[in-house]
Design an enzyme around this catalytic site. Structure first.
Site, PDB file in Angstrom:
ATOM      1  N   ASP A 544      -1.726  -4.824  -5.386  1.00  0.00           N
ATOM      2  CA  ASP A 544      -1.017  -3.574  -5.127  1.00  0.00           C
ATOM      3  C   ASP A 544      -1.766  -2.347  -5.653  1.00  0.00           C
ATOM      4  O   ASP A 544      -2.532  -2.416  -6.598  1.00  0.00           O
ATOM      5  CB  ASP A 544       0.378  -3.620  -5.756  1.00  0.00           C
ATOM      6  CG  ASP A 544       0.331  -3.907  -7.252  1.00  0.00           C
ATOM      7  OD1 ASP A 544      -0.364  -4.868  -7.640  1.00  0.00           O
ATOM      8  OD2 ASP A 544       0.981  -3.185  -8.034  1.00  0.00           O
ATOM      9  N   GLU A 545      -1.526  -1.236  -5.010  1.00  0.00           N
ATOM     10  CA  GLU A 545      -1.866   0.110  -5.473  1.00  0.00           C
ATOM     11  C   GLU A 545      -3.348   0.302  -5.794  1.00  0.00           C
ATOM     12  O   GLU A 545      -3.709   0.957  -6.773  1.00  0.00           O
ATOM     13  CB  GLU A 545      -1.013   0.475  -6.695  1.00  0.00           C
ATOM     14  CG  GLU A 545       0.474   0.491  -6.372  1.00  0.00           C
ATOM     15  CD  GLU A 545       1.341   0.918  -7.537  1.00  0.00           C
ATOM     16  OE1 GLU A 545       2.281   1.693  -7.319  1.00  0.00           O
ATOM     17  OE2 GLU A 545       1.080   0.470  -8.671  1.00  0.00           O
TER      18      GLU A 545
END
Length: 892
Positions: A544-545
Site C-alpha cells: 500500500d501507499e
C-alpha cells in the site's frame, strides 16, 4: 538566590573534559540542563482554531495540502528555577505537518515521520523562574481529537542523556491537552457531525429495548444459519462427559480452557458427543467450519463438517451459557455454516508493539466468535517486530526506538514513544514467541497471516539493512554487506510518504538484493510455521501507499498560471515519484521492463509472488492499491491472489470493489469507514483514534454494515462529515467477495489496554457480519441507488436484530470478556433530565449504570428513573459487567 544553569566557555571546557566515549558524566552542565528542563517544564496544548482558511490564515502560501491548516498553542511554563541556557533542543511528536512556528524565539524543523525538533534562537534568553511562554504552531489540516497530540516530548543537550519531559510522559493525554470546545470539533463549515453528549447518546440508545433473559436464552453470537428452539432445557450442572471423535488434543484442550473460563465442568455425566462427518453436509453448508448442534434431553451432540466445524459447534454451545451461571441449556437444533471463508482480524504491531499475551487473548476471543484469520502487520516504517534468524539487525535496530540521530543502534522515536525504548514503541516477537502464537491459533482453527509490508512502509527494514551494510563494509566484506541491502545508494529522489518519511521508507524494487531479502525472510518465516505445525499458506505483501504525497491532487505548483484557492502551493519541480532518481530503476524503465516509475510497486509485487510460489505458498495477499497496475489476478504466480479492499465507500469504493472481484482476486472487504478499529467509537474529542475515513464507528455501526451490497450502506450511515452520500450499483458484474476483515492500526494505540479498548467489543460485531448474512441485507443490484432518502432497507428488522445482539452482549458476552481479562471499552451511557427526573440508558442493555450528584465524588447504582433536586453536578457512567472497572464519566 535562585540557581541558574549557564553554558559559557568555562562550562563548555568542563563538559569537554568530562566527556568519555561520547557520553557526558552525570552532573555535567549539559546533563543539568536536561534534568532541569525535563522536570520543570509544564507543557500543555490548546487549539486556537481548526478553521484556518475560513479565518484568513495563509494556508495555501504555507504549502498546506488542500490549503487547509489549523493553529494550536504550545504553552510552556517553567515550574522551577531559572534556566538561562540556549544549549538545548526539544524533540516533539506531531502527526500533523508543522508549517510554521509563530514565535521569533524558536525555530522548528522536521526530522522524520512525526518527529520535530524545537530549537531556541539567539533572541531567546532562557526560562525565568515561573515564566510562561506561548509558542503558536501552524499545522496542516485539523486537530479534532485529543489523541492527535502525542506524549513524551523530550529534551536533548549535547551528548547528555535525553529525558522525556515529565509533564508529557503520560498516557493520559487530557492531562496536557485542553478541552476541544465550541465548533472546533468540526472539520469544515459543511461538517454536520453531532457531538456525542449525554443527551445525544440517550436519543441514540432510546430505540433499543431491554429484553428479558428468556427472550435471548437461545441467542448465539454470531447468529447461526438455521436455529430452532424447542420447549425444554437440559440440566448441565453436573458437568459433561465428553466422547470425542473429532478434535485433536490441542483443539480439545482449547475447548476445555474456554469451558473452564466460563465455569463449565467437563468432568461430569451429561453426554457431550463430538463427531465429524463431511457427508452429512450438502450444498452451501458443505464448507469448512460448518456444524450441527443438537441439545435435548439425551444430552449434546456436535457434528462438524471438519474438526474446525466441530470446534465451532462447541463454541455455540458455550455461547448459550452465562459466565458463572452454566446450569441449564435450552433445547435447540442448529445447522450452521459460515458466510465467508475468510473472517479476519488485522493487528498492527509495527507502529506500536502489542505483547504476545495480548495477541493470545485476542486469538481466544476470535475462536469464541468464529473468526479464523489473524493477519499480523509485523513491519512498517516505525518497527520490525519478528525475529529473523540470520538477520539480527532487523530486531536489534528495527525493533527498537530511541534517540540516535545516526539510526545505527535504533530507529528514531515516533508516535509518542519518547527517547527511551522501555515502552511499546519498542519490542518484537522472538522466534519462540511467534511459534507459540502459531500453535495457539492452530488449536483454535485460526490461520496466522504474516504481513511484511513493502515496497513502501519499509523504513524499519531499510534502516536495519543499512546498519548491516555499514557493519560488513567496515569489515571489508562488501559482498556480504550488499547481500540484503534494500536502498539504492545513488537514489536521490525527493519523496514524502503518507506519514512523512523520505526515500528510506521504500524497498527498492529494482535491486536483486531486495529479492534476496524477500527470499531470506520468507524462508525463515516458513520454517517457523513448519515447526509450529501450521504450514505457511498465505503471504501478505502489503503493497500500500507507495507514492509521494506531495504529488497528490491537494497541491499545485507555486508558479501555476491559474492557481486555485483550495490547493497548497509548493515547488512541484522538486518532487519525484518513488525511485525516479534511482539509476537501477532508471535502467529498468529504459530497457522497457517496466513502463514507468509509478508501475514499479505492482511490478515488484509480481516478482515477490514468484518467490512466494517457489516456496510452495498457495496464497499471495496485498492491500489492493499495491496491485493496481497489474493486469489482473493472472499476473501473479501463486494459486490464489487476494486483496484487502480498503477504498472508502463514499469516495467511490462502493463501486470499485466489484471491479477487483471481477479481475479474479479473492476480495476481502476491509473498508476504513466501517471496519477500521483505529477510528474513534464516537464523535467525541476524548475518544482515541485517527479519523481520516470516518469520525465514528461504534459497535452498532459495525453491526449494521452490509459487506456484500456496499451501496446499501449509504442508506444507513453517513460520510465523515456526518452528511449523506449516494451509493449505487454501477457495474453489472458481481463475482462475490471472499471475506471480511476488521483492522486495528496502532498509530495512536500504544499500550495493550488501549489496544483492547479499541478492538473490543466492536470486533464481535465484525464477527457477526463475517459469519452471518442478516435478513435486512439486500442483494447487490446493478443500477439500484441508496441514500438517506431511500427506503429499501428494512430498518425495523435491522433494529430488531441489533436489539437482540446488544442485549446478548450486555447481559452475557461482556461478562465473558471480563473473565478473559479483556480491557474492552465500556460504553458511555446516555442521560437526560426531564421534570427533575434523571433518565439513563446504554447501547448494550444489561451493563450496570451509575450516577453521581456531587460531580463524581460518590456514586449510586441506577436502575430506574430517579428524582434529583439539583442537576448541576450530575455525572453518569457505566461499569464493566463484573463491576470491576468504571467507564468514562460524563456530565449532563
Amino acid at each position: 538566590m535562585k540557581q541558574t544553569f549557564k553554558l559559557g566557555m568555562l562550562s563548555a571546557a568542563i563538559a569537554a573534559g568530562l566527556t568519555g566515549c561520547g557520553t557526558l558524566q552525570s552532573g555535567s552542565p549539559q546533563q543539568n540542563i536536561v534534568d532541569a528542563l525535563s522536570s520543570q517544564l509544564n507543557i500543555s496544548y490548546d487549539i486556537v482554531t481548526n478553521h484556518g482558511v475560513q479565518e484568513g490564515m495563509a494556508c495555501q502560501e504555507m504549502g498546506a495540502e488542500w490549503a487547509s491548516c489549523n493553529e494550536i498553542t504550545m504553552t510552556v511554563v517553567n515550574d522551577g528555577d531559572a534556566v538561562e541556557s540556549n544549549d538545548w533542543k526539544i524533540y516533539l511528536h506531531s502527526i500533523r505537518v508543522i508549517l510554521e512556528v509563530a514565535n521569533k524565539d524558536f525555530t522548528i524543523e522536521h526530522i522524520t515521520g512525526d518527529l520535530y525538533v524545537l530549537t531556541p534562537t539567539e533572541s531567546f534568553k532562557g526560562f525565568a523562574a515561573g515564566e510562561t511562554i506561548e509558542i503558536p504552531l501552524i499545522q496542516e489540516y485539523w486537530t479534532l481529537f485529543e489523541t492527535d497530540f502525542m506524549p513524551r516530548a523530550y529534551v536533548v543537550s549535547g551528548d547528555a542523556t535525553p529525558k522525556a519531559i515529565e509533564s508529557l510522559n503520560t498516557e493520559n493525554v487530557d492531562a496536557f491537552v485542553s478541552e476541544i470546545e465550541g465548533n472546533e470539533y468540526k472539520r469544515v463549515p459543511e461538517d454536520n457531525n453531532i457531538l456525542a453528549t449525554a443527551a445525544s447518546r440517550f436519543a441514540k440508545n432510546s430505540d433499543v429495548e431491554a429484553l428479558s433473559e428468556g427472550a435471548i436464552e437461545a441467542a448465539i453470537i454470531p447468529t447461526p444459519l438455521k436455529a430452532r428452539q424447542m420447549r425444554g432445557e437440559l440440566n448441565v450442572a453436573g458437568g459433561f462427559a465428553i466422547t470425542n471423535n473429532a478434535l485433536d488434543a490441542a483443539q480439545l484442550a482449547a475447548f476445555e480452557e474456554r469451558a473452564e473460563l466460563l465455569d463449565v465442568n467437563v468432568k461430569g455425566d451429561v453426554a457431550l458427543n463430538i463427531n465429524v462427518d463431511a457427508k452429512a453436509f450438502e450444498g452451501e453448508e458443505a464448507v469448512s467450519g460448518a456444524y450441527k448442534l443438537a441439545i435435548n434431553a439425551a444430552g449434546v451432540d456436535v457434528l462438524g463438517y471438519d474438526s474446525v466445524g466441530a470446534f465451532y459447534g462447541l463454541q455455540s454451545m458455550l455461547a448459550l451459557m452465562s459466565k458463572g451461571d452454566a446450569e441449564v441449556l435450552p433445547w435447540v437444533a442448529i445447522e450452521d455454516a459460515p458466510r465467508f471463508q475468510y473472517r479476519g482480524v488485522m493487528v498492527d504491531v509495527a507502529r506500536n508493539f502489542h505483547s504476545k499475551e495480548a495477541i493470545l487473548r485476542t486469538v481466544d476471543q476470535m475462536a469464541a466468535y468464529k473468526l479464523n484469520k489473524l493477519h499480523l502487520h509485523l513491519t512498517d516504517d516505525e518497527g520490525w517486530r519478528l525475529e529473523i534468524p540470520g538477520l539480527p539487525e532487523l530486531t536489534d535496530v528495527g525493533a527498537e526506538r530511541c534517540h540516535d540521530l545516526s539510526e545505527t543502534s535504533c530507529l528514531l522515536p515516533q508516535l509518542g514513544s519518547g527517547p527511551d525504548s522501555d515502552n511499546f514503541g519498542s519490542g518484537f516477537f522472538s522466534k519462540a514467541d511467534y511459534i507459540e502464537i502459531l500453535e495457539h491459533a492452530k488449536a483454535r482453527g485460526i490461520e496466522v497471516i504474516p504481513e511484511i509490508d513493502m515496497p513502501a512502509h519499509s523504513r524499519a527494514a531499510v534502516v536495519s539493512m543499512e546498519a548491516r551494510y555499514k557493519k560488513y563494509a567496515e569489515q571489508g566484506d562488501l559482498a556480504k554487506a550488499e547481500e540484503f541491502r534494500l536502498m539504492d545508494p545513488m537514489d536521490t529522489s525527493n519523496v514524502t510518504t503518507v506519514q512523512f518519511y523520505d526515500k528510506r521508507s521504500f524497498v527498492n524494487p529494482c535491486m536483486d538484493s531486495s529479492l534476496n531479502f524477500v527470499n531470506k525472510v520468507i524462508t525463515e518465516v516458513k520454517a517457523m510455521h513448519d515447526e509450529a505445525g501450521m504450514p505457511l499458506s498465505t503471504w501478505h505483501f502489503g503493497g500500500d501507499e507507495a507514492k509521494n504525497i506531495k504529488l497528490n491532487a491537494g497541491f499545485q505548483d507555486i508558479n501555476a498560471a491559474e492557481p486555485v484557492a483550495w490547493k497548497g502551493s509548493i515547488d512541484l519541480s522538486q518532487q519525484d515519484k518513488p525511485f525516479a532518481k534511482s539509476p537501477m530503476c532508471q535502467k529498468l524503465i529504459e530497457e522497457g521492463v517496466v513502463s514507468d516509475f509509478g508501475h514499479l510497486p505492482s511490478y515488484f509485487a509480481e516478482k515477490v509472488s514468484g518467490v512466494v510460489a517457489e516456496h510452495g505458498i498457495e496464497n499471495f495477499q496485498a492491500w489492493q492499491d499495491g496491485l493496481k497496475y497489474s493486469k489482473d489476478a493472472s499476473a501473479f504466480d501463486t494459486k490464489n491472489t487476494r486483496v484487502n479492499f480498503w477504498d472508502v465507500l463514499y469516495w467511490g469504493g462502493d463501486a470499485s470493489a466489484y471491479d477487483w472481484a471481477a479481475k479474479g482476486y479473492d476480495m476481502i472487504v476491509s473498508n476504513p469507514d466501517y471496519v477500521y478499529m483505529d477510528m474513534p467509537y464516537e464523535v467525541d474529542p476524548k475518544e482515541r483514534g485517527y479519523y481520516w475515513a470516518t469520525r465514528a464507528t461504534d459497535t452498532r455501526k459495525m453491526f449494521g454494515f452490509a459487506p456484500e451490497n456496499l451501496p446499501q450502506n449509504a442508506e444507513t450511515s453517513v460520510d465523515r462529515d456526518g452528511n449523506g452520500f449516494n451509493g449505487k450499483g454501477t457495474v453489472d458484474h458481481n463475482d462475490g467477495f471472499y471475506g471480511l476483515s476488521a483492522q486495528l492500526w496502532s498509530e495512536t494505540v500504544r499500550t495493550d489496554e488501549q489496544y483492547e479498548y479499541m478492538v473490543f467489543p466492536r470486533v464481535i460485531a465484525a464477527a457477526e457480519r463475517a459469519w452471518h448474512k442478516a435478513d435486512w441485507e439486500l442483494d447487490y443490484q446493478a443500477g439500484k441507488q441508496f441514500n438517506q432518502q431511500t427506503t429499501h432497507v428494512d430498518k425495523d428488522a435491522q433494529l430488531q436484530d441489533w436489539t437482540r445482539f446488544a442485549n446478548v452482549m450486555g447481559q452475557r458476552e461482556m461478562a465473558k470478556l471480563d473473565a478473559a481479562g479483556i480491557q474492552y471499552r465500556i460504553p458511555v451511557p446516555g442521560a437526560i433530565m426531564e421534570q427533575g427526573t434523571l433518565h439513563m440508558n446504554i447501547s448494550m442493555p444489561g451493563l450496570p449504570l451509575q450516577y453521581s450528584v456531587d460531580g463524581g465524588k460518590s456514586w449510586t447504582d441506577y436502575s430506574a428513573p430517579v428524582a434529583i433536586e439539583d442537576a448541576s453536578n450530575v455525572k453518569v457512567r457505566a461499569l464493566s459487567a463484573d463491576k470491576q472497572r468504571e467507564g468514562r464519566a460524563v456530565s449532563l
